[in-house]
Scaffold this active site. Structure first.
Site, PDB file in Angstrom:
ATOM      1  N   ASP A 146      69.739  58.934  24.672  1.00 52.04           N
ATOM      2  CA  ASP A 146      69.853  59.209  23.232  1.00 52.04           C
ATOM      3  C   ASP A 146      68.766  58.484  22.433  1.00 52.04           C
ATOM      4  O   ASP A 146      68.573  58.757  21.251  1.00 52.04           O
ATOM      5  CB  ASP A 146      71.250  58.824  22.710  1.00 52.04           C
ATOM      6  CG  ASP A 146      71.601  57.352  22.909  1.00 52.04           C
ATOM      7  OD1 ASP A 146      70.817  56.626  23.551  1.00 52.04           O
ATOM      8  OD2 ASP A 146      72.660  56.915  22.414  1.00 52.04           O
ATOM      9  N   GLU A 147      68.077  57.519  23.086  1.00 51.55           N
ATOM     10  CA  GLU A 147      67.084  56.717  22.353  1.00 51.55           C
ATOM     11  C   GLU A 147      65.899  57.559  21.879  1.00 51.55           C
ATOM     12  O   GLU A 147      65.150  57.138  21.008  1.00 51.55           O
ATOM     13  CB  GLU A 147      66.616  55.539  23.221  1.00 51.55           C
ATOM     14  CG  GLU A 147      67.801  54.702  23.663  1.00 51.55           C
ATOM     15  CD  GLU A 147      67.469  53.354  24.259  1.00 51.55           C
ATOM     16  OE1 GLU A 147      66.367  52.835  24.010  1.00 51.55           O
ATOM     17  OE2 GLU A 147      68.319  52.820  24.984  1.00 51.55           O
TER      18      GLU A 147
ATOM     19  N   TYR B  20      59.542  52.833  25.853  1.00 53.23           N
ATOM     20  CA  TYR B  20      60.506  53.465  26.769  1.00 53.23           C
ATOM     21  C   TYR B  20      60.968  54.817  26.217  1.00 53.23           C
ATOM     22  O   TYR B  20      60.845  55.849  26.883  1.00 53.23           O
ATOM     23  CB  TYR B  20      61.721  52.545  26.998  1.00 53.23           C
ATOM     24  CG  TYR B  20      62.925  53.257  27.578  1.00 53.23           C
ATOM     25  CD1 TYR B  20      62.888  53.797  28.861  1.00 53.23           C
ATOM     26  CD2 TYR B  20      64.109  53.404  26.848  1.00 53.23           C
ATOM     27  CE1 TYR B  20      63.993  54.466  29.398  1.00 53.23           C
ATOM     28  CE2 TYR B  20      65.214  54.068  27.368  1.00 53.23           C
ATOM     29  CZ  TYR B  20      65.149  54.596  28.647  1.00 53.23           C
ATOM     30  OH  TYR B  20      66.243  55.259  29.169  1.00 53.23           O
TER      31      TYR B  20
HETATM   32  P1  NAD Z   1      67.532  51.823  36.774  1.00 55.80           P
HETATM   33  O1  NAD Z   1      66.379  51.084  36.200  1.00 55.80           O
HETATM   34  O2  NAD Z   1      68.757  51.066  37.155  1.00 55.80           O
HETATM   35  O3  NAD Z   1      67.073  52.637  38.072  1.00 55.80           O
HETATM   36  C1  NAD Z   1      65.888  53.357  38.136  1.00 55.80           C
HETATM   37  C2  NAD Z   1      65.648  53.755  39.579  1.00 55.80           C
HETATM   38  O4  NAD Z   1      64.441  54.543  39.630  1.00 55.80           O
HETATM   39  C3  NAD Z   1      65.444  52.571  40.526  1.00 55.80           C
HETATM   40  O5  NAD Z   1      66.159  52.780  41.727  1.00 55.80           O
HETATM   41  C4  NAD Z   1      63.940  52.576  40.788  1.00 55.80           C
HETATM   42  O6  NAD Z   1      63.577  52.031  42.042  1.00 55.80           O
HETATM   43  C5  NAD Z   1      63.615  54.056  40.683  1.00 55.80           C
HETATM   44  N1  NAD Z   1      62.212  54.297  40.333  1.00 55.80           N
HETATM   45  C6  NAD Z   1      61.509  53.722  39.322  1.00 55.80           C
HETATM   46  N2  NAD Z   1      60.247  54.158  39.329  1.00 55.80           N
HETATM   47  C7  NAD Z   1      60.136  55.055  40.342  1.00 55.80           C
HETATM   48  C8  NAD Z   1      59.084  55.857  40.860  1.00 55.80           C
HETATM   49  N3  NAD Z   1      57.847  55.821  40.316  1.00 55.80           N
HETATM   50  N4  NAD Z   1      59.328  56.669  41.899  1.00 55.80           N
HETATM   51  C9  NAD Z   1      60.562  56.723  42.460  1.00 55.80           C
HETATM   52  N5  NAD Z   1      61.598  55.956  42.047  1.00 55.80           N
HETATM   53  C10 NAD Z   1      61.390  55.139  40.992  1.00 55.80           C
HETATM   54  O7  NAD Z   1      67.873  52.957  35.712  1.00 55.80           O
HETATM   55  P2  NAD Z   1      69.289  53.561  35.286  1.00 55.80           P
HETATM   56  O8  NAD Z   1      69.871  52.693  34.236  1.00 55.80           O
HETATM   57  O9  NAD Z   1      70.072  53.890  36.495  1.00 55.80           O
HETATM   58  O10 NAD Z   1      68.802  54.913  34.550  1.00 55.80           O
HETATM   59  C11 NAD Z   1      68.637  56.120  35.304  1.00 55.80           C
HETATM   60  C12 NAD Z   1      68.208  57.218  34.370  1.00 55.80           C
HETATM   61  O11 NAD Z   1      69.159  57.394  33.332  1.00 55.80           O
HETATM   62  C13 NAD Z   1      66.872  56.949  33.676  1.00 55.80           C
HETATM   63  O12 NAD Z   1      66.150  58.143  33.630  1.00 55.80           O
HETATM   64  C14 NAD Z   1      67.264  56.499  32.270  1.00 55.80           C
HETATM   65  O13 NAD Z   1      66.275  56.819  31.331  1.00 55.80           O
HETATM   66  C15 NAD Z   1      68.537  57.311  32.064  1.00 55.80           C
HETATM   67  N6  NAD Z   1      69.525  56.725  31.148  1.00 55.80           N
HETATM   68  C16 NAD Z   1      69.952  55.445  31.325  1.00 55.80           C
HETATM   69  C17 NAD Z   1      70.932  54.917  30.479  1.00 55.80           C
HETATM   70  C18 NAD Z   1      71.460  53.512  30.672  1.00 55.80           C
HETATM   71  O14 NAD Z   1      72.240  53.042  29.828  1.00 55.80           O
HETATM   72  N7  NAD Z   1      71.127  52.815  31.734  1.00 55.80           N
HETATM   73  C19 NAD Z   1      71.438  55.701  29.435  1.00 55.80           C
HETATM   74  C20 NAD Z   1      70.957  57.024  29.279  1.00 55.80           C
HETATM   75  C21 NAD Z   1      70.012  57.519  30.142  1.00 55.80           C
HETATM   76  P1  TYD Z   2      70.121  47.016  26.470  1.00 52.48           P
HETATM   77  O1  TYD Z   2      71.255  46.798  27.414  1.00 52.48           O
HETATM   78  O2  TYD Z   2      68.776  46.453  26.808  1.00 52.48           O
HETATM   79  O3  TYD Z   2      70.048  48.582  26.199  1.00 52.48           O
HETATM   80  P2  TYD Z   2      69.169  49.414  25.096  1.00 52.48           P
HETATM   81  O4  TYD Z   2      68.144  48.515  24.538  1.00 52.48           O
HETATM   82  O5  TYD Z   2      68.587  50.497  25.934  1.00 52.48           O
HETATM   83  O6  TYD Z   2      70.156  49.895  24.088  1.00 52.48           O
HETATM   84  O7  TYD Z   2      70.523  46.413  25.052  1.00 52.48           O
HETATM   85  C1  TYD Z   2      71.720  46.814  24.385  1.00 52.48           C
HETATM   86  C2  TYD Z   2      71.756  46.118  23.047  1.00 52.48           C
HETATM   87  O8  TYD Z   2      71.895  44.711  23.251  1.00 52.48           O
HETATM   88  C3  TYD Z   2      70.480  46.284  22.240  1.00 52.48           C
HETATM   89  O9  TYD Z   2      70.808  46.395  20.857  1.00 52.48           O
HETATM   90  C4  TYD Z   2      69.713  44.992  22.486  1.00 52.48           C
HETATM   91  C5  TYD Z   2      70.815  43.980  22.673  1.00 52.48           C
HETATM   92  N1  TYD Z   2      70.514  42.851  23.600  1.00 52.48           N
HETATM   93  C6  TYD Z   2      70.766  41.539  23.193  1.00 52.48           C
HETATM   94  O10 TYD Z   2      71.229  41.276  22.057  1.00 52.48           O
HETATM   95  N2  TYD Z   2      70.504  40.532  24.078  1.00 52.48           N
HETATM   96  C7  TYD Z   2      69.988  40.766  25.326  1.00 52.48           C
HETATM   97  O11 TYD Z   2      69.732  39.781  26.088  1.00 52.48           O
HETATM   98  C8  TYD Z   2      69.759  42.112  25.733  1.00 52.48           C
HETATM   99  C9  TYD Z   2      69.196  42.431  27.084  1.00 52.48           C
HETATM  100  C10 TYD Z   2      70.044  43.123  24.836  1.00 52.48           C
END
Ligand code: NAD
Ligand code: TYD
Length: 361
Positions: free
Chosen positions: A142-143, A166
């Site tokens: 959603d970012e 990002y």
């Molecule tokens: P993560 O950072 O935990 O995992 C990313 C994975 O991708 C890792 O296993 C890493 O080794 C792999 N990777 C990175 N670069 C690579 C490359 N060049 N080739 C092959 N593999 C590679 O991320 P996540 O939190 O599991 O997020 C997964 C997806 O979901 C992402 O696309 C992210 O943008 C999206 N997303 C995440 C969140 C969240 O809150 N974490 C929310 C919405 C969407």
């Molecule tokens: P994060 O988990 O990094 O997710 P995103 O930036 O993708 O939303 O951060 C969630 C929220 O928490 C964000 O508003 C930033 C804040 N935050 C802190 O206040 N302290 C921290 O150490 C981190 C990692 C995030």
């Protein structure tokens, strides 16, 4: 709220990229254990600092013939081509990405490479599969929509206004995926999801970082005034939504996914402190709220995210099952029960990042 549609999947060989990361590993576990998916999963992962094969150790042992791991970089088109041919890929769920906003501020180039160029490589190869490819699901955030004021929700029609390297790189990859549907008829679906939390999340993100620091009696860093709002979703709810979209989503469409769980960061941090004090009191008897430390704000810090998920609810019947209260308790208990996993994560890469970002180890 509508109820969810049943799935009888037509996919045989699903390529999951980034399957050793937080959401990807939960997705693979979900498909093999909770859904009636009977085909193969090919997990393609570069194993960056965020990719951890330990996340799927049990799955690799239990599903020897149906779970296949391929170490590869999505920026390396030649390696991708070999993997596509070898496994006769007919579906793609693309999670692989550089995913941490703070890292994108410090070192954006990896984000451009993996999130934009890597996605482009995958789209090109997917296109070369012709009619054999049934779905390319692109997982996004959603970012991309930027920041909300005090009111309003992100809709699929909200214009893109990414504020961090990002989110800008994810926005570019979303647009490229959409363009491949429009121009080449690639069977693309896209989801834009709010912040996830749950098991196996790398402790650079807010929730696992706070849990682990609180357990170790370390400072709990809260950026700015702590009043930034995120809409939190338990990871299994996200996995279920992605699987529903892959099977029932309309091609070329975007679906927003959210938890209906808006929370200020400071409230989450206090909640984690109080739950931990209750289930695992600190040895010195002190309240963990004393560890909360307000630190400098993140540059360009988005104030508020909140999702309108009525489209996926109306079309597919998805809605979140987990409340934030129950999900956060489950998550804390998972980190308490999985000390070996936490230990395995706290390697050089984790310690280097914590030292760089917060000036301590
Ligand atoms: P993560 O950072 O935990 O995992 C990313 C994975 O991708 C890792 O296993 C890493 O080794 C792999 N990777 C990175 N670069 C690579 C490359 N060049 N080739 C092959 N593999 C590679 O991320 P996540 O939190 O599991 O997020 C997964 C997806 O979901 C992402 O696309 C992210 O943008 C999206 N997303 C995440 C969140 C969240 O809150 N974490 C929310 C919405 C969407
Ligand atoms: P994060 O988990 O990094 O997710 P995103 O930036 O993708 O939303 O951060 C969630 C929220 O928490 C964000 O508003 C930033 C804040 N935050 C802190 O206040 N302290 C921290 O150490 C981190 C990692 C995030």
């Amino acid at each position: 709220m509508k109820s969810q549609k049943q799935i009888k999947s037509v996919f045989n060989n699903i390529l999951v990229t980034g399957g050793c990361g937080f959401i990807g590993s939960n997705f693979i576990r979900y498909l093999l254990k909770e859904e009636n998916y009977t085909g193969k999963i090919i997990n393609l992962d570069k194993l960056t600092y965020a990719g951890n094969p330990e996340n799927l150790r049990d799955i690799a042992a239990d599903f020897k013939t149906r779970y296949i791991f391929e170490k590869a970089d999505i920026c390396d088109a030649a390696s991708l081509e070999k993997i596509f041919t070898k496994h006769d890929i007919d579906a793609i769920c693309h999670f692989a990405a550089e995913s941490h906003v703070d890292r994108s501020i410090k070192e954006p180039s990896n984000f451009v490479q993996t999130n934009i160029i890597g996605t482009f490589n995958l789209l090109e190869l997917a296109k070369s599969r012709g009619d054999k490819l049934k779905i390319f699901h692109h997982v996004s955030t959603d970012e991309v929509y930027g920041s909300l004021g005090e009111k309003g929700l992100f809709k699929e029609t909200t214009s893109y206004k990414p504020n961090s390297p990002y989110s800008a790189s994810k926005a570019a990859s979303d647009q490229m995926a959409r363009a491949y549907f429009k121009t080449f008829g690639l069977p693309v679906t896209i989801s834009n999801c709010s912040n996830n939390y749950g098991p196996y999340q790398f402790p650079e993100k807010l929730i696992p970082l706070i849990i682990i620091n609180a357990l170790e009696g370390k400072p709990l860093p809260v950026y700015g005034d702590g009043k930034n709002v995120r809409d939190w979703l338990y990871v299994e709810d996200h996995c279920r939504a992605v699987w529903q979209i892959m099977n029932h989503g309309r091609k070329g469409q975007t679906y927003n996914i959210g938890g209906k769980a808006e929370m200020e960061n400071i409230k989450i941090v206090r909640m984690i402190c109080d739950i931990l004090d209750e289930i695992k009191p600190a040895k010195d008897g002190k309240k963990r709220r004393n560890l909360i430390t307000f630190v400098a704000d993140r540059p360009g810090h988005d104030r508020r995210y909140a999702i309108d998920f009525s489209k996926i609810n109306k079309e597919i019947g998805w809605s979140p099952k987990e409340s934030f209260k129950s999900g956060i308790k489950k998550t804390i208990k998972w980190y308490l029960a999985n000390t070996a996993w936490v230990k395995s994560i706290k390697t050089g890469a984790y310690n280097d990042w914590i030292r760089q970002q917060y000036g301590e180890s």
